[in-house]
Design an enzyme around this catalytic site. Structure first.
Site, short mmCIF file in Angstrom:
data_model
loop_
_atom_site.label_atom_id
_atom_site.label_comp_id
_atom_site.label_asym_id
_atom_site.label_seq_id
_atom_site.Cartn_x
_atom_site.Cartn_y
_atom_site.Cartn_z
N ASP A 6 37.57 -6.57 -6.24
CA ASP A 6 37.66 -7.13 -4.90
C ASP A 6 36.30 -7.77 -4.62
O ASP A 6 35.29 -7.42 -5.27
CB ASP A 6 37.98 -6.03 -3.89
CG ASP A 6 38.07 -6.56 -2.47
OD1 ASP A 6 38.74 -7.59 -2.26
OD2 ASP A 6 37.44 -5.95 -1.58
N ARG A 7 36.24 -8.67 -3.64
CA ARG A 7 34.99 -9.41 -3.46
C ARG A 7 34.16 -8.85 -2.32
O ARG A 7 33.18 -8.14 -2.53
CB ARG A 7 35.29 -10.90 -3.24
CG ARG A 7 34.12 -11.82 -3.53
CD ARG A 7 34.37 -13.23 -3.01
NE ARG A 7 34.23 -13.31 -1.56
CZ ARG A 7 34.38 -14.43 -0.85
NH1 ARG A 7 34.72 -15.55 -1.47
NH2 ARG A 7 34.24 -14.42 0.46
N ASP A 8 34.52 -9.17 -1.08
CA ASP A 8 33.72 -8.78 0.09
C ASP A 8 33.69 -7.26 0.24
O ASP A 8 34.72 -6.60 0.31
CB ASP A 8 34.29 -9.43 1.36
CG ASP A 8 34.36 -10.95 1.26
OD1 ASP A 8 33.61 -11.52 0.46
OD2 ASP A 8 35.18 -11.55 1.97
N TYR A 46 34.56 -12.38 7.14
CA TYR A 46 35.03 -13.71 6.72
C TYR A 46 33.91 -14.51 6.03
O TYR A 46 33.56 -15.62 6.42
CB TYR A 46 35.58 -14.49 7.92
CG TYR A 46 36.76 -13.81 8.56
CD1 TYR A 46 37.97 -13.72 7.90
CD2 TYR A 46 36.65 -13.24 9.84
CE1 TYR A 46 39.07 -13.08 8.48
CE2 TYR A 46 37.73 -12.60 10.43
CZ TYR A 46 38.94 -12.51 9.74
OH TYR A 46 40.01 -11.88 10.31
N ASN A 67 41.58 -11.12 -0.97
CA ASN A 67 42.26 -11.65 0.21
C ASN A 67 41.27 -12.48 1.02
O ASN A 67 40.16 -12.02 1.27
CB ASN A 67 42.79 -10.52 1.09
CG ASN A 67 43.99 -9.81 0.51
OD1 ASN A 67 44.62 -10.30 -0.43
ND2 ASN A 67 44.31 -8.64 1.05
N GLN A 68 41.67 -13.68 1.42
CA GLN A 68 40.80 -14.54 2.22
C GLN A 68 41.59 -15.08 3.41
O GLN A 68 41.97 -16.25 3.47
CB GLN A 68 40.24 -15.67 1.35
CG GLN A 68 39.24 -15.22 0.30
CD GLN A 68 37.99 -14.62 0.90
OE1 GLN A 68 37.51 -15.05 1.96
NE2 GLN A 68 37.45 -13.58 0.25
N CYS A 122 43.72 -15.13 -2.07
CA CYS A 122 44.96 -15.33 -1.32
C CYS A 122 44.63 -15.77 0.11
O CYS A 122 44.05 -14.99 0.88
CB CYS A 122 45.79 -14.05 -1.29
SG CYS A 122 47.31 -14.24 -0.32
N LYS A 160 47.08 -8.62 -1.16
CA LYS A 160 47.01 -7.17 -1.38
C LYS A 160 47.41 -6.44 -0.10
O LYS A 160 47.03 -6.88 1.00
CB LYS A 160 45.60 -6.77 -1.82
CG LYS A 160 45.19 -7.32 -3.20
CD LYS A 160 43.78 -6.94 -3.59
CE LYS A 160 42.76 -7.70 -2.78
NZ LYS A 160 41.36 -7.42 -3.21
N ASP A 218 37.37 -1.57 -2.22
CA ASP A 218 36.82 -0.69 -1.19
C ASP A 218 37.85 -0.32 -0.13
O ASP A 218 37.49 0.27 0.90
CB ASP A 218 35.59 -1.33 -0.54
CG ASP A 218 35.91 -2.64 0.17
OD1 ASP A 218 36.95 -3.27 -0.14
OD2 ASP A 218 35.11 -3.05 1.04
#
Length: 411
Positions: free
Chosen positions: A242-244, A253, A285-286, A323, A343, A368
């Site tokens: 996962d990113r953020d 964001y 997820n974005q 996404c 997700k 996370d």
């Protein structure tokens, strides 16, 4: 500046392959179905972020032109430079001088060394006093290859092939170089291996780094058969991130490059995944796109900045998936009540598994949120919840486990 160009030597005659190479260039030897050796090599190079590919062709170049001219492979452009007369490997490189970037990856088209290529480019960036970094591999018997002598990290000598030479470091056929190495090409025909590299060594202008990883040179019928056995259907684990909140600080964001702040240990974790032999893939997820806060192009710029900073640290992400869909999207284009990519749905993971040769049974997702863990469960892979703190310290044993799996698969 990130090194993006890869130059691949594909003009050799393949003399030791005999009749096998009489009508087919050595790098275009079939490996599995329609896949040829050069396809496998290109995948390895492109996944490291090299997206400007130069193929230096000579012998039977029409076959190379037919297969690759004008192609885009996973977003990388391919160009072909054909030598009009045989001028040796260094002559072929000089023939392409007008197209060379200041720094480029240089690889033999008939060898594959499964290493973290970004480690080489980052190493050269830190050493402005040298013109190249050559990947070396320790062989128990260097008779077939000749050997390389190192002193304090410098390559100081290349020794010819000697029967019964025993264990030694060999030139593994790939390195990163500055364009100025062309000043060591005094006349043509000229060989990089026999003429240029020894001159660089005498001038203490080339470093060598001994690395571990799967290595194959298809120069003989026996090694070609081995490549076919080893590479056909070959898969490797992936670590999905996962990113953020996992790789970068989650300020809400995230999309502006100036707001990119790495989680402690994130770069080291990615680099260690690269070194392990596994894929490193982002699935994120974005919803900010759906909410009208930014556009997909902003995410692409953010990911490009991540890639550039990782490259400088000797690391890379193989692929980014995101996404943009959300049930409450302000724009109908991005409105979806339950998009398969969002997700906890596993769509991004499953899409990656269809687009990359991933061993899902040995793969892992690091996230996370419980939605990340549910996405991993639905995709049939392990999930590891990151509680915060240092990412590398948190997942170190998982990376070591995957590295051991990759080492067993290579042996």
């Amino acid at each position: 500046m990130t090194t993006r160009q890869a130059v691949i030597l594909v003009g050799g005659k393949g003399t030791r392959l005999g009749a096998l190479a009489s009508t087919t260039p050595k790098p275009l030897m079939a490996i599995d179905g329609d896949t040829v050796f050069l396809d496998a090599l290109l995948l390895e190079i492109i996944r490291h972020g090299f997206d400007d590919i130069l193929l230096l062709a000579g012998h039977l170049h029409d076959s190379v032109l037919e297969r690759y001219q004008g192609r885009s492979i996973r977003g990388a452009s391919v160009r072909i430079v054909v030598e009009s007369t045989p001028v040796g490997t260094a002559g072929a490189l000089k023939n392409a001088a007008h197209l060379l970037d200041p720094v480029f990856l240089l690889a033999n088209g008939d060898t594959l060394f499964d290493i973290n290529l970004r480690r080489l480019s980052a190493g050269l960036e830190k050493r402005p006093d040298v013109l190249g970094v050559l990947a070396l591999r320790r062989e128990s018997n260097a008779t077939r290859y000749g050997s390389v002598k190192l002193e304090d990290g410098y390559v100081v000598a290349f020794h010819e092939k000697e029967r019964g030479s025993g264990p030694a470091s060999i030139n593994a056929g790939v390195g990163v170089f500055r364009r100025e190495i062309l000043t060591f090409v005094e006349s043509v025909p000229c060989s990089i291996e026999s003429d240029v590299y020894p001159r660089l060594a005498t001038a203490r202008a080339i470093l060598g780094e001994e690395l571990e990883g799967y290595f194959i040179d298809i120069g003989t019928p026996e090694s070609l058969d081995k490549a076919r056995r080893d590479l056909a259907g070959r898969r490797r684990p992936a670590v999905f991130f996962d990113r953020d909140g996992v790789l970068n600080r989650d300020a809400g964001y995230c999309h502006r490059v100036e707001d990119l702040e790495w989680i402690p240990g994130a770069v080291e974790a990615i680099r260690c995944v690269n070194e392990s032999g596994a894929f490193a893939i982002v699935v994120s997820n974005q919803a900010g796109v759906a909410r009208g806060l930014f556009r997909g192009a902003d995410i692409d710029r953010f990911h490009a900045a991540m890639s550039a900073q990782l490259a400088a640290a000797g690391a890379h992400i193989d692929a980014f998936y995101f996404c943009p869909y959300h049930p409450d999207a302000v724009d109908a284009e991005w409105r979806h009540t339950d998009h398969p990519d969002r997700k906890p749905n596993p769509g991004m993971i499953l899409r990656a598994s269809s687009e990359w040769p991933i061993d899902m049974g040995a793969s892992l997702l690091v996230g996370d949120k419980e939605s990340d863990m549910e996405a991993a469960r639905r995709a049939g892979i392990r999930g590891r919840l990151f509680p915060g703190g240092d990412l590398y310290a948190s997942i170190r044993w998982e990376i070591e486990r995957i590295a051991a799996h990759c080492a067993r698969a290579r042996s």
